[in-house]
Scaffold this motif. Structure first.
Motif, short mmCIF file in Angstrom:
data_model
loop_
_atom_site.label_atom_id
_atom_site.label_comp_id
_atom_site.label_asym_id
_atom_site.label_seq_id
_atom_site.Cartn_x
_atom_site.Cartn_y
_atom_site.Cartn_z
N GLU A 127 14.62 60.01 21.96
CA GLU A 127 14.28 60.42 23.33
C GLU A 127 15.29 61.45 23.86
O GLU A 127 14.92 62.43 24.52
N LYS B 146 14.55 64.80 22.29
CA LYS B 146 13.31 65.34 22.84
C LYS B 146 13.58 65.93 24.23
O LYS B 146 13.15 67.04 24.56
N ASP B 147 14.32 65.18 25.02
CA ASP B 147 14.62 65.62 26.38
C ASP B 147 15.44 66.91 26.40
O ASP B 147 15.21 67.80 27.22
N ASP C 225 13.00 69.69 25.39
CA ASP C 225 12.08 69.98 26.50
C ASP C 225 12.77 70.73 27.62
O ASP C 225 12.18 71.59 28.27
N TRP D 28 22.41 68.81 31.34
CA TRP D 28 21.34 67.83 31.13
C TRP D 28 21.17 66.98 32.39
O TRP D 28 20.07 66.79 32.90
N VAL E 47 17.60 66.68 34.68
CA VAL E 47 16.77 65.49 34.83
C VAL E 47 17.19 64.64 36.02
O VAL E 47 16.67 63.55 36.23
#
Ligand code: ARG
Length: 556
Positions: A240, A243-244, A247, A322, A326
């Motif tokens: 994850e 992937k994050d 993305d 990051w 998010v």
């Protein structure tokens, strides 16, 4: 004087104007202007004795908790398990523990976390060793020892260093029998990471054994953790994370691998290898996110070797962008790599045994204690008798204390030379010197039949009995009063050696005081003053050493 240049006036005139505006007569005598423009301040004896008397009734030796409490996670020790702990582990363990104790005492809310390396390639070696050269009865007798043997043996086979192999016929036999051992060891790790049932089962069987091995050392070092969350804990979260990052446009593929490309770094921070495996950095990012979510810290300290500086710079930079993207809590966390240098041998090279192996932590502790046993009992009160059991306990405190203190008293960012002779000296900046000073105070109290409670109450109610007429008394008193300021200094840059330097000052002041002035034979207020100073010195040294994680016996 610099100010006088700025305002273009005579420095003595500037000094006079400053002194004229000072309102410090509750603390200082009338300020004196001296020389070209110095302002000399002399603390009033009243002020010192009142401050001292308030220390007397205070369990915290004059240190109020900080006003702005922070929540701080401290990531320290964090050894890679399944390999024996060695001298390289001592610094993170000892510095991290001392900082935890100090910050906690200072009033912060501290969470300690031992970020075990429990998922690395070392397990491939043990798994392969288990399958090819296990001595079952040895394992039944002493699992820790057998796993340690397998690790060392398989490492030799994998490294295939001709010289090492030549000295070990078992390793030589394995190299001959299994020419592909190196590849097979790697694939054991891969199988474990892919969830192979047998390797997973074995890993689960090995872990408690590995944990017991390190726990034994922590018990001896008197070190505990609030949490021990190994790298394995974060494995389900890693896909994850990658992937994050992709993305979010922070990570991209490069020759099959995935990396975060940061400005100013030649190499990207790799988060996934071409074969799909995740890396150290991936785990660190996942750990950060987990800590942010569950512990919501203001700050995280990583007590790790300076060789990992670039790793942490890149992890922190990645985390910051990051986190912003998010909206994770961690974009505001203060991330700090508390780095340290290498432990060297007396030859100035990284500390090794004569045979060239890294020095095992356990045998190092044993040797420290053995050597300490030789000096325990030399002190003035030892003749009053210490039985063997007591002597062993004291030797343990002195030996382990010496090793811890020698490490903490170094400027953490430089390398230092490990020397048993130096660290066990009774005079000098050593644990033994502090422990000895406390034992001396205890000796005074015992010989004088002093009732500490009564003494404290007497002076607390009437501070003016503390006359402080001798400069040695005054100097000792002023040093005692610096505790709070010292803790603030330690916290500025996470340097325990600021604390050891002050303890050394304190013990030295006490020593000059005690060598020059009689305590028990003095009369009246002089006797009271000196007993109070001795009592406070003993208590403060003990508290300071406790914050470094070092035990202080009453006798030495
Ligand atoms: N296990 C690592 C090593 O032995 C140290 C881990 C330090 N902590 C961290 N969060 N990376 O090198």
């Amino acid at each position: 004087m610099p100010l006088s240049k700025e305002v273009g006036r005579n420095p003595r005139e500037v000094a006079a104007e400053i002194v004229d505006k000072l309102r410090i007569d509750d603390i200082c005598e009338t300020p004196q202007i001296a020389g070209p423009g110095f302002i000399n301040l002399t603390l009033k004896t009243d002020f010192i004795s009142t401050s001292l008397s308030s220390l007397l009734g205070d369990d915290r030796c004059g240190v109020d908790p900080v006003k702005s409490e922070k929540s701080i996670v401290i990531d320290f020790s964090s050894p890679n398990v399944a390999k024996p702990m060695h001298v390289g582990h001592i610094r993170s363990t000892v510095i991290g523990d001392a900082l935890s104790r100090i910050l906690r005492f200072h009033g912060h809310s501290v969470i300690t976390d031992n970020h075990l390396g429990d998922w690395g390639t070392q397990f491939g070696m043990i798994l392969w060793g288990w399958k090819h050269c296990l001595d079952t009865s040895a394992y039944e007798l002493n699992p820790t020892q057998e796993l340690g043997r397998l690790y060392r043996l398989v490492r030799k086979v994998v490294d295939a260093d001709p010289q090492e192999i030549a000295n070990d016929s078992i390793a030589a036999g394995l190299v001959e029998k299994y020419p592909d051992a190196r590849q097979e060891v790697l694939s054991e790790t891969v199988k474990l990471h892919e969830g192979d049932p047998e390797n997973t089962r074995l890993w689960k069987q090995f872990m408690p054994v590995c944990r017991e091995e390190i726990e034994r050392i922590y018990r001896r070092l008197d070190i505990t953790f609030d949490h021990t969350m190994g790298e394995s804990f974060y494995q389900p979260l890693l896909a994850e994370v990658v992937k994050d990052l992709i993305d979010g446009g922070m990570a991209r593929e490069s020759r099959g691998a995935v990396g975060v490309f940061l400005d100013g770094y030649e190499t990207p921070l790799l988060v996934q290898k071409a074969d799909g495996a995740f890396l150290y950095a991936t785990t660190d990012l996942a750990t950060l996110a987990w800590r942010a979510e569950h512990w919501k810290p203001d700050r995280i300290l990583y007590i790790v070797d300076h060789r990992q500086s670039q790793h942490f710079e890149q992890v922190f930079a990645t985390a910051r962008s990051w986190g912003c993207r998010v909206g994770q809590q961690f974009s505001n966390i203060d991330l700090i790599h508390v780095a340290f240098g290498t432990v060297l041998g007396e030859d100035g090279k990284p500390f090794k045994t004569r045979a060239g192996d890294t020095v095992g932590l356990e045998s190092l502790l044993d040797e420290g204690v053995q050597r300490a046993a030789l000096i325990v009992g030399e002190g003035e009160q030892a003749r009053q008798g210490m039985d063997d059991a007591r002597r062993r306990q004291v030797a343990e405190a002195v030996g382990i204390g010496a090793i811890k203190y020698a490490d903490l008293s170094q400027n953490r960012t430089t390398d230092y030379v490990f020397s048993f002779d130096k660290m066990l000296e009774l005079k000098g900046n050593t644990a033994a010197y502090m422990q000895y000073a406390v034992a001396r105070v205890e000796g005074i109290v015992t010989r004088g039949g002093v009732n500490r409670e009564l003494l404290r109450r007497e002076v607390h109610d009437n501070p003016s009995v503390l006359e402080l007429s001798d400069p040695l008394e005054r100097r000792l008193a002023l040093t005692l009063l610096r505790f709070k300021a010292v803790l603030e200094d330690v916290e500025l840059d996470y340097r325990p050696n600021v604390m050891t330097s002050w303890l050394y000052d304190l013990a030295s002041c006490f020593s000059s005081f005690y060598d020059a002035l009689s305590v028990l034979k003095a009369d009246g207020h002089k006797r009271t003053t000196r007993l109070v100073l001795s009592d406070l010195t003993g208590r403060t040294l003990r508290q300071g050493m406790e914050l470094l994680g070092i035990r202080v016996p009453n006798q030495m």
